[in-house]
Design a protein around this motif. Structure first.
Motif, PDB file in Angstrom:
ATOM      1  N   VAL A   6      57.978  23.966  33.676  1.00  0.00           N
ATOM      2  CA  VAL A   6      59.443  23.959  33.754  1.00  0.00           C
ATOM      3  C   VAL A   6      59.936  23.587  35.151  1.00  0.00           C
ATOM      4  O   VAL A   6      60.870  22.781  35.290  1.00  0.00           O
ATOM      5  CB  VAL A   6      60.027  25.317  33.297  1.00  0.00           C
ATOM      6  N   PRO A   7      59.346  24.134  36.238  1.00  0.00           N
ATOM      7  CA  PRO A   7      59.802  23.722  37.581  1.00  0.00           C
ATOM      8  C   PRO A   7      59.682  22.222  37.801  1.00  0.00           C
ATOM      9  O   PRO A   7      60.576  21.601  38.385  1.00  0.00           O
ATOM     10  CB  PRO A   7      58.861  24.491  38.517  1.00  0.00           C
ATOM     11  N   PHE A  38      57.929  17.409  46.371  1.00  0.00           N
ATOM     12  CA  PHE A  38      57.083  18.153  47.307  1.00  0.00           C
ATOM     13  C   PHE A  38      57.521  19.614  47.372  1.00  0.00           C
ATOM     14  O   PHE A  38      56.698  20.531  47.288  1.00  0.00           O
ATOM     15  CB  PHE A  38      57.176  17.501  48.687  1.00  0.00           C
ATOM     16  N   ALA A  39      58.824  19.829  47.507  1.00  0.00           N
ATOM     17  CA  ALA A  39      59.344  21.195  47.619  1.00  0.00           C
ATOM     18  C   ALA A  39      59.100  21.993  46.344  1.00  0.00           C
ATOM     19  O   ALA A  39      58.664  23.149  46.389  1.00  0.00           O
ATOM     20  CB  ALA A  39      60.838  21.153  47.935  1.00  0.00           C
ATOM     21  N   VAL A  66      55.102  12.222  54.274  1.00  0.00           N
ATOM     22  CA  VAL A  66      55.005  13.264  53.239  1.00  0.00           C
ATOM     23  C   VAL A  66      53.861  12.934  52.275  1.00  0.00           C
ATOM     24  O   VAL A  66      53.091  13.819  51.877  1.00  0.00           O
ATOM     25  CB  VAL A  66      56.338  13.395  52.470  1.00  0.00           C
ATOM     26  N   PHE A  67      53.748  11.660  51.918  1.00  0.00           N
ATOM     27  CA  PHE A  67      52.664  11.215  51.040  1.00  0.00           C
ATOM     28  C   PHE A  67      51.296  11.544  51.655  1.00  0.00           C
ATOM     29  O   PHE A  67      50.403  12.058  50.981  1.00  0.00           O
ATOM     30  CB  PHE A  67      52.779   9.714  50.795  1.00  0.00           C
ATOM     31  N   ALA A  68      51.141  11.266  52.944  1.00  0.00           N
ATOM     32  CA  ALA A  68      49.873  11.502  53.625  1.00  0.00           C
ATOM     33  C   ALA A  68      49.538  12.992  53.665  1.00  0.00           C
ATOM     34  O   ALA A  68      48.400  13.398  53.384  1.00  0.00           O
ATOM     35  CB  ALA A  68      49.931  10.927  55.043  1.00  0.00           C
ATOM     36  N   VAL A  69      50.529  13.817  53.997  1.00  0.00           N
ATOM     37  CA  VAL A  69      50.319  15.265  54.069  1.00  0.00           C
ATOM     38  C   VAL A  69      49.921  15.816  52.700  1.00  0.00           C
ATOM     39  O   VAL A  69      48.966  16.596  52.569  1.00  0.00           O
ATOM     40  CB  VAL A  69      51.592  15.973  54.581  1.00  0.00           C
ATOM     41  N   MET A  70      50.658  15.394  51.658  1.00  0.00           N
ATOM     42  CA  MET A  70      50.378  15.883  50.310  1.00  0.00           C
ATOM     43  C   MET A  70      48.992  15.438  49.846  1.00  0.00           C
ATOM     44  O   MET A  70      48.254  16.210  49.230  1.00  0.00           O
ATOM     45  CB  MET A  70      51.445  15.342  49.354  1.00  0.00           C
ATOM     46  N   SER A  71      48.619  14.200  50.151  1.00  0.00           N
ATOM     47  CA  SER A  71      47.307  13.677  49.745  1.00  0.00           C
ATOM     48  C   SER A  71      46.184  14.469  50.390  1.00  0.00           C
ATOM     49  O   SER A  71      45.191  14.805  49.735  1.00  0.00           O
ATOM     50  CB  SER A  71      47.189  12.198  50.129  1.00  0.00           C
TER      51      SER A  71
END
Length: 314
Positions: free
Chosen positions: A50-51, A33-34, A289-294
């Motif tokens: 690369v990141p 995520f970061a 975190v999964f919910a926010v990213m989705s």
């Protein structure tokens, strides 16, 4: 008779052991995520992908540090992979792919507005085919199989094969941080777990490579030929169905059904393993975190917000 205090200590140790695997997944998710959020920031000067590759290597090293497999178990070949067995496994893998593709197509049709869809992030990724191939087809299979099958899955198996295949696949699915991939990653995770534990992680890496290579090649082919989408997808489905049929024909010869039954028969799940995995702070944080990213990815795809770096990485 074993003292009650000793039994209690073993129960606590067992649950802590499981929670450790979930905690590693949360760390993995947090790092991913970061890194994706920072892709367009401090990592913008680095070559494409690369990141993300740095992120993969970092969380693989973290998984090894906290949850390293017993010496000699990671690349151990448990059973010999025969030609017949290979095609049976390939058929099962193609079945998982086919179902996954259909689920993704359905979810995409329901949730994404085609009139406002933004694919800039994905198109920019495809403009760097070598780096995309290196990231998706080489680094990703090696690192993800090492973490989710070699470290987490291999250790969870001590508490029951059914628990290990389900929970490691759930964590693998949530790690992808995209609800469109939730079902597909779960199904793929189950097949890859069986391959890794019944044969070797080397074989699960190979099948992971096959899956990602097909996806990348298809995407590259369609990048400048959107009108060919229906044809290419049709051919892809036809090929997958052929492999599934071949696998069904060969199943009896390979005694595949009995092998799967024997694999799941032992050891049985220990009591409390699902509760220990899902009802702890680490799993809850991972799901958040999964919910926010989705949500961010869906808003990005529908053109509501600009999160091109996030969408490309996921």
């Amino acid at each position: 008779m074993e003292p009650e205090s000793s039994t209690l200590l073993k129960e606590i140790a067992k649950k802590n052991h499981i929670v450790k695997g979930v905690r590693i997944t949360f760390i993995v998710v947090l790092i991913a995520f970061a890194f994706t959020l920072l892709t367009d920031g401090i990592f913008s000067s680095l070559p494409p992908k690369v990141p993300e590759m740095i992120s993969l290597v970092v969380y693989t090293l973290i998984a090894f540090y906290f949850y390293r497999p017993e010496k000699g178990t990671l690349l151990k070949s448990n059973n010999k992979m025969t030609a017949t067995g290979f095609f049976v496994i390939l058929g099962a893998f193609m079945l998982a792919r086919l179902v996954s593709e259909l689920v993704i197509a359905l979810l995409t049709a329901v949730t994404i507005n085609e009139e406002t869809v933004s694919l800039d992030a994905f198109e920019s990724t495809l403009n760097h085919p070598f780096m995309t191939f290196l990231f998706m087809c080489i680094v990703t299979p090696i690192c993800e199989e090492t973490v989710f099958r070699g470290c987490i899955g291999n250790n969870f198996k001590k508490h029951g094969v059914k628990f290990a295949i389900i929970m490691s696949s759930v964590l693998f699915a949530v790690y992808h941080l995209n609800f469109l991939q939730l079902v597909s990653a779960f199904l793929m995770g189950m097949v890859l777990f069986y391959i890794a534990m019944n044969y070797s992680i080397k074989w699960s890496i190979l099948f992971h490579f096959i899956n990602n290579t097909i996806a990348i090649c298809t995407s590259q082919l369609l990048k400048d030929n959107i009108e060919l989408s229906a044809v290419v997808n049709g051919v892809s489905y036809a090929v997958e169905i052929v492999f599934i049929i071949v696998a069904l024909v060969l199943m009896k010869k390979d005694n595949a059904r009995q092998k799967v039954k024997d694999f799941f028969r032992s050891p049985e799940n220990e009591s409390g393993v699902y509760k220990a995995s899902m009802f702890n702070i680490w799993f809850i944080l991972t799901v958040i975190v999964f919910a926010v990213m989705s949500v961010m990815i869906m808003l990005s795809l529908n053109g509501v917000i600009d999160t091109s770096g996030v969408a490309a990485a996921a």
